[in-house]
Design a protein around this motif. Structure first.
Motif, short mmCIF file in Angstrom:
data_model
loop_
_atom_site.label_atom_id
_atom_site.label_comp_id
_atom_site.label_asym_id
_atom_site.label_seq_id
_atom_site.Cartn_x
_atom_site.Cartn_y
_atom_site.Cartn_z
N GLY A 42 27.55 29.95 35.84
CA GLY A 42 27.19 31.34 35.98
C GLY A 42 26.56 31.90 34.73
N ARG A 85 21.77 45.85 38.08
CA ARG A 85 21.85 44.93 39.21
C ARG A 85 21.58 45.65 40.52
N GLU A 101 32.34 37.38 43.41
CA GLU A 101 32.93 36.05 43.32
C GLU A 101 34.27 36.18 42.60
N THR A 143 37.20 35.52 40.28
CA THR A 143 37.42 34.79 39.04
C THR A 143 38.92 34.79 38.76
N HIS A 180 22.99 36.15 30.54
CA HIS A 180 23.85 36.09 31.70
C HIS A 180 23.75 37.41 32.44
N ASP A 181 24.01 37.34 33.71
CA ASP A 181 23.92 38.53 34.55
C ASP A 181 25.05 38.49 35.58
N GLU A 182 26.25 38.39 35.07
CA GLU A 182 27.43 38.37 35.91
C GLU A 182 28.03 39.76 35.96
N TYR A 228 30.91 40.79 35.43
CA TYR A 228 31.93 41.04 34.41
C TYR A 228 31.34 41.03 33.01
N TRP A 275 35.12 46.88 37.89
CA TRP A 275 35.87 45.64 38.03
C TRP A 275 37.22 45.89 38.68
#
Length: 179
Positions: free
Chosen positions: A21, A33, A39, A41, A116-118, A120, A134
């Motif tokens: 990720g 986004r 997803e 975690t 990264h583009d998650e 969290y 979150w």
């Protein structure tokens, strides 16, 4: 001969980090986004903005610190985290467990241009703010950290304690005061 061995090894490293990720950091500006992939975690899952019952403001500074340095939430609680960079250099906030953050920090030292583009993670240019929503649906001890090369190593991390619902005695998303 060396190039024949090096190329596949490099490809495995790049593909391996993508499967975790992680993407390239680079200098491109991050855009909000459009669609958040949910997803699960070990430290929670992306939340829905309309389900957030509390807003937590986190300030990042160039002395490699977060304020507050510790937060507490209840298991199942959805929190809007407003991340403000009060410094003069780029910072980020990444939520995770200690093992995942340490592993990612080591990758960042080897590949400093990773992006990264998650859901969290928030990348915040100097003087700007970003937001993470979150849901902390796993009880335990977690952290948030800035994983830009050198920042984590300088101590730029904070603790996140997620109390079990049985311990906390509150229902998920029950209103709580800001911590």
């Amino acid at each position: 001969m060396k190039n024949r061995i090096l190329a596949p090894t490099l490809a495995i490293l790049i593909l391996g980090t993508t499967s975790l990720g992680l993407h390239a950091h680079g200098t491109k500006e991050h855009t909000p986004r459009q669609h958040v992939v949910k997803e699960q975690t070990g430290w929670g899952i992306a939340g829905e903005p309309e389900q957030a019952n509390r807003t937590l403001e986190v300030v990042m500074t160039d002395d490699m610190r977060f304020t507050p340095s510790a937060v507490q939430v209840s298991e199942g609680e959805t929190v809007r985290i407003v991340v403000r960079n009060a410094g003069q250099i780029m910072h980020e906030l990444v939520i995770g467990d200690r093992e995942a953050l340490q592993e990612h920090a080591e990758l960042m030292l080897r590949f400093p241009d990773m992006e990264h583009d998650e859901p969290y993670m928030a990348h915040v240019p100097p003087g700007e703010t970003a937001e993470i929503v979150w849901t902390f649906n796993r009880a335990g001890e977690f952290e948030f950290a800035c994983l830009l090369p050198g920042h984590y190593q300088a101590g730029m991390l904070a603790s996140v304690r997620v109390e079990s619902q049985q311990v906390a005695g509150t229902a998920p998303n029950a209103p709580r005061s800001m911590q």
